[in-house]
Design an enzyme around this catalytic site. Structure first.
Site, PDB file in Angstrom:
ATOM      1  N   ASP A 114       5.212  -2.076  -1.207  1.00 48.04           N
ATOM      2  CA  ASP A 114       4.271  -3.173  -0.959  1.00 48.04           C
ATOM      3  C   ASP A 114       4.972  -4.346  -0.277  1.00 48.04           C
ATOM      4  OD1 ASP A 114       1.984  -1.970  -2.008  1.00 48.04           O
ATOM      5  OD2 ASP A 114       2.661  -2.366  -4.058  1.00 48.04           O
ATOM      6  N   LYS A 156     -10.282  -0.299  -1.150  1.00 45.62           N
ATOM      7  CA  LYS A 156      -9.666   0.362   0.017  1.00 45.62           C
ATOM      8  C   LYS A 156     -10.678   1.235   0.760  1.00 45.62           C
ATOM      9  CE  LYS A 156      -5.007  -0.042  -1.807  1.00 45.62           C
ATOM     10  NZ  LYS A 156      -3.622   0.207  -1.408  1.00 45.62           N
ATOM     11  N   ASN A 166      11.505   3.775  -4.055  1.00 49.01           N
ATOM     12  CA  ASN A 166      10.913   4.185  -5.332  1.00 49.01           C
ATOM     13  C   ASN A 166      11.257   5.645  -5.595  1.00 49.01           C
ATOM     14  OD1 ASN A 166       8.739   5.930  -4.154  1.00 49.01           O
ATOM     15  ND2 ASN A 166       8.215   3.987  -3.177  1.00 49.01           N
ATOM     16  N   PHE A 184      -4.460   7.658  -3.006  1.00 53.03           N
ATOM     17  CA  PHE A 184      -3.863   7.900  -4.315  1.00 53.03           C
ATOM     18  C   PHE A 184      -3.740   6.555  -5.026  1.00 53.03           C
ATOM     19  CE2 PHE A 184      -1.934  12.122  -5.225  1.00 53.03           C
ATOM     20  CZ  PHE A 184      -2.430  12.818  -4.132  1.00 53.03           C
ATOM     21  N   LYS A 210      26.872  -6.142   5.723  1.00 50.72           N
ATOM     22  CA  LYS A 210      26.755  -5.894   4.280  1.00 50.72           C
ATOM     23  C   LYS A 210      26.852  -7.235   3.540  1.00 50.72           C
ATOM     24  CE  LYS A 210      29.108  -3.657   0.495  1.00 50.72           C
ATOM     25  NZ  LYS A 210      30.381  -3.115   0.020  1.00 50.72           N
ATOM     26  N   LYS A 249      -9.246   0.304  -6.631  1.00 49.54           N
ATOM     27  CA  LYS A 249      -8.658   0.745  -5.352  1.00 49.54           C
ATOM     28  C   LYS A 249      -9.655   1.580  -4.552  1.00 49.54           C
ATOM     29  CE  LYS A 249      -3.829   0.286  -6.563  1.00 49.54           C
ATOM     30  NZ  LYS A 249      -2.651   0.834  -7.165  1.00 49.54           N
TER      31      LYS A 249
HETATM   32  O1  PMT Z   1       6.258  12.284  -4.364  1.00 51.78           O
HETATM   33  P1  PMT Z   1       6.195  12.767  -5.799  1.00 51.78           P
HETATM   34  O2  PMT Z   1       7.525  12.651  -6.479  1.00 51.78           O
HETATM   35  O3  PMT Z   1       5.599  14.140  -5.898  1.00 51.78           O
HETATM   36  O4  PMT Z   1       5.233  11.764  -6.592  1.00 51.78           O
HETATM   37  C1  PMT Z   1       3.869  11.743  -6.342  1.00 51.78           C
HETATM   38  C2  PMT Z   1       3.315  10.316  -6.331  1.00 51.78           C
HETATM   39  C3  PMT Z   1       3.425   9.705  -7.699  1.00 51.78           C
HETATM   40  C4  PMT Z   1       4.072   9.457  -5.310  1.00 51.78           C
HETATM   41  C5  PMT Z   1       1.806  10.441  -5.899  1.00 51.78           C
HETATM   42  O5  PMT Z   1       1.122  11.228  -6.829  1.00 51.78           O
HETATM   43  C6  PMT Z   1       1.147   9.060  -5.788  1.00 51.78           C
HETATM   44  O6  PMT Z   1       0.641   8.529  -6.743  1.00 51.78           O
HETATM   45  N1  PMT Z   1       1.159   8.487  -4.582  1.00 51.78           N
HETATM   46  C7  PMT Z   1       0.679   7.118  -4.288  1.00 51.78           C
HETATM   47  C8  PMT Z   1       1.739   6.118  -4.682  1.00 51.78           C
HETATM   48  C9  PMT Z   1       1.338   4.686  -4.403  1.00 51.78           C
HETATM   49  O7  PMT Z   1       1.920   4.068  -3.548  1.00 51.78           O
HETATM   50  O8  PMT Z   1       0.303   4.253  -5.075  1.00 51.78           O
HETATM   51  P2  PMT Z   1      -0.293   2.740  -5.019  1.00 51.78           P
HETATM   52  O9  PMT Z   1      -1.249   2.687  -6.129  1.00 51.78           O
HETATM   53  O10 PMT Z   1       0.826   1.751  -4.947  1.00 51.78           O
HETATM   54  O11 PMT Z   1      -1.039   2.714  -3.629  1.00 51.78           O
HETATM   55  C10 PMT Z   1      -2.402   3.073  -3.501  1.00 51.78           C
HETATM   56  C11 PMT Z   1      -2.647   3.776  -2.186  1.00 51.78           C
HETATM   57  O12 PMT Z   1      -2.403   2.886  -1.115  1.00 51.78           O
HETATM   58  C12 PMT Z   1      -1.787   4.983  -1.942  1.00 51.78           C
HETATM   59  O13 PMT Z   1      -2.567   5.986  -1.322  1.00 51.78           O
HETATM   60  C13 PMT Z   1      -0.715   4.474  -0.977  1.00 51.78           C
HETATM   61  O14 PMT Z   1      -0.249   5.512  -0.102  1.00 51.78           O
HETATM   62  C14 PMT Z   1      -1.476   3.425  -0.203  1.00 51.78           C
HETATM   63  N2  PMT Z   1      -0.650   2.321   0.320  1.00 51.78           N
HETATM   64  C15 PMT Z   1       0.014   1.481  -0.508  1.00 51.78           C
HETATM   65  C16 PMT Z   1       0.746   0.428   0.014  1.00 51.78           C
HETATM   66  C17 PMT Z   1       0.778   0.229   1.406  1.00 51.78           C
HETATM   67  N3  PMT Z   1       1.468  -0.761   1.961  1.00 51.78           N
HETATM   68  N4  PMT Z   1       0.097   1.071   2.211  1.00 51.78           N
HETATM   69  C18 PMT Z   1      -0.616   2.094   1.692  1.00 51.78           C
HETATM   70  O15 PMT Z   1      -1.233   2.869   2.435  1.00 51.78           O
END
Ligand code: PMT
Length: 400
Positions: A277, A339, A208, A321, A287, A335
């Site tokens: 995810d 979470k 991403n 986040f 490849k 979330k």
């Molecule tokens: O890195 P930058 O370019 O500065 O950008 C910042 C950002 C947009 C990445 C940051 O501000 C942000 O939003 N980070 C969380 C991105 C994310 O994965 O969000 P989500 O809504 O998909 O996940 C929710 C939370 O679960 C997040 O804290 C994530 O770290 C966590 N997660 C998600 C999937 C997974 N398999 N394990 C996790 O721990």
């Protein structure tokens, strides 16, 4: 970051004096009002005009200068300074300070100040190791003087070894740290940042747009505030922040292992990483060859690190986040609850100035009691400090 701060930069006579120019540039760029004092021998290496031009302030070179005295009147630099930085600091000037000798503008002003003093030594390796020097440094440390250790490298005198001036960027970091209140000294922060890469074959992956800027800003700000910081980072183009334990990972699986191995020793976990995810069911060993018009890639769900942390917090404070493109608050609230985090930082990554790669972010902070903070657009550094302010408050609440 340093707006409203007055810094006195002392430059002493060594070949590394030119690096003082770079340090001055970093300090002024961060908003500090910098006043330079040069020793006589420093002027043999760089001219005062260079420092004067870049600092927009007169450079002080003489202890008794009638014109300067008239201009600055009775306001002495020693009183006005929030911080003194001497870079490079020679064995001579360190020896003088350690022994109470004040015989020029720099040593006199340093001895008269009540501001913190940060010394960045630079000298020949044998001088650096000389017990007389070591004793002087030790004595100054005991008096509360701060040091940025010299590093190993090729020295101007031809020798190889310790004694090289630390880089201006790291001296700058230490200067900012010296000016930052240490309200997180008791905390051990585990922070994740950046994207993950889920390999498809030896040449392709799913990822991403995360640059890591948000998570790195939190790590940097936390260290400046005195926390012990471990940063688990997916692949980014950013240098590892100074002073943090840096754990590079590639995939969500590796991030999971790195976080789980360290969570037990952490008082706070902040998950700013953009974790994939899903990953391909299998990584092809070769490849993948171009086939027909369409190709199907089968994916399997990755374990959700944050959800798992929320199930067993073990006393740690958990900050998650949420990166959303629609229904920001509703999705974020879901979330927060699902979470089981203590604070959720939500950003709509489609908003201009928010989310991936940019220098700013527009976040909403969702608290468990329903409170939502909307600070508007801020630099990622300011967002980081806002999150850490809330972390400090929540930790205090938890302890009382
Ligand atoms: O890195 P930058 O370019 O500065 O950008 C910042 C950002 C947009 C990445 C940051 O501000 C942000 O939003 N980070 C969380 C991105 C994310 O994965 O969000 P989500 O809504 O998909 O996940 C929710 C939370 O679960 C997040 O804290 C994530 O770290 C966590 N997660 C998600 C999937 C997974 N398999 N394990 C996790 O721990």
């Amino acid at each position: 970051m340093l707006h409203g701060k007055t810094i006195v930069l002392g430059v002493t006579g060594g070949i590394a004096a030119y690096k003082g120019v770079e340090l001055l540039r970093l300090l002024t760029k961060a908003g500090a009002d910098v006043h330079v004092i040069m020793t006589r021998s420093a002027q043999e290496f760089v001219t005062p005009l260079t420092f004067q031009t870049l600092s927009h302030n007169p450079v002080h070179t003489e202890l008794f200068n009638l014109i300067a005295e008239q201009e600055i009147g009775h306001i002495s630099l020693a009183d006005r300074a929030d911080l003194f930085v001497i870079a490079p600091a020679t064995a001579n000037v360190i020896g003088k300070l350690a022994n109470g000798i004040a015989d020029d503008m720099l040593t006199t002003t340093v001895m008269a100040t009540r501001a913190p003093v940060l010394l960045a030594p630079a000298m020949n390796v044998n001088m650096y190791r000389n017990p007389m020097y070591q004793e002087n440094e030790e004595r100054l440390r005991r008096y509360g003087y701060l040091f940025v250790n010299a590093v190993k490298g090729e020295l101007a005198c031809g020798w190889e070894g310790e004694g090289k001036l630390q880089s201006p960027e790291i001296i700058f970091e230490e200067a900012v740290t010296a000016l930052t209140p240490s309200d997180l000294v008791a905390e051990r922060l585990l922070i994740t940042a950046g994207p993950t890469r889920e390999e498809i074959d030896p040449v392709r992956y799913i990822s991403n747009y995360s640059s890591g800027k948000m998570g790195y800003a939190i790590a940097r700000a936390a260290r400046r505030r005195g926390a012990q910081v471990t940063l688990v980072s997916g692949p980014t183009a950013l240098p590892a922040p100074w002073g943090v334990t840096f754990v590079p990972v590639e995939s969500a699986g590796e991030m999971y292992d790195a976080v789980m191995a360290r969570v037990g020793e952490s008082s706070v976990v902040i998950k700013a990483a953009a974790v994939a995810d899903y990953r391909p069911v299998a990584r092809a060993g070769e490849k993948l060859k171009k086939q027909g018009e369409r190709i199907t890639l089968e994916l399997v769900k990755n374990r959700d690190i944050l959800t798992e942390l929320g199930r067993n917090k073990n006393g740690a404070l958990l900050v998650g986040f949420a990166a959303e493109t629609t229904e920001l608050l509703a999705n974020a609230r879901k979330k927060l609850m699902e979470k089981n985090v203590d604070l959720l930082v939500a950003n709509d990554v489609t908003e201009a100035g928010a989310g991936f790669s940019v220098e700013t972010n527009i976040v909403r902070l969702l608290h468990r009691n329903g409170r939502v903070e909307e600070p508007g657009i801020l630099s990622k550094e300011a967002v980081a400090n806002l999150i850490l302010d809330r972390v400090a408050e929540l930790r205090k609440d938890k302890e009382s």
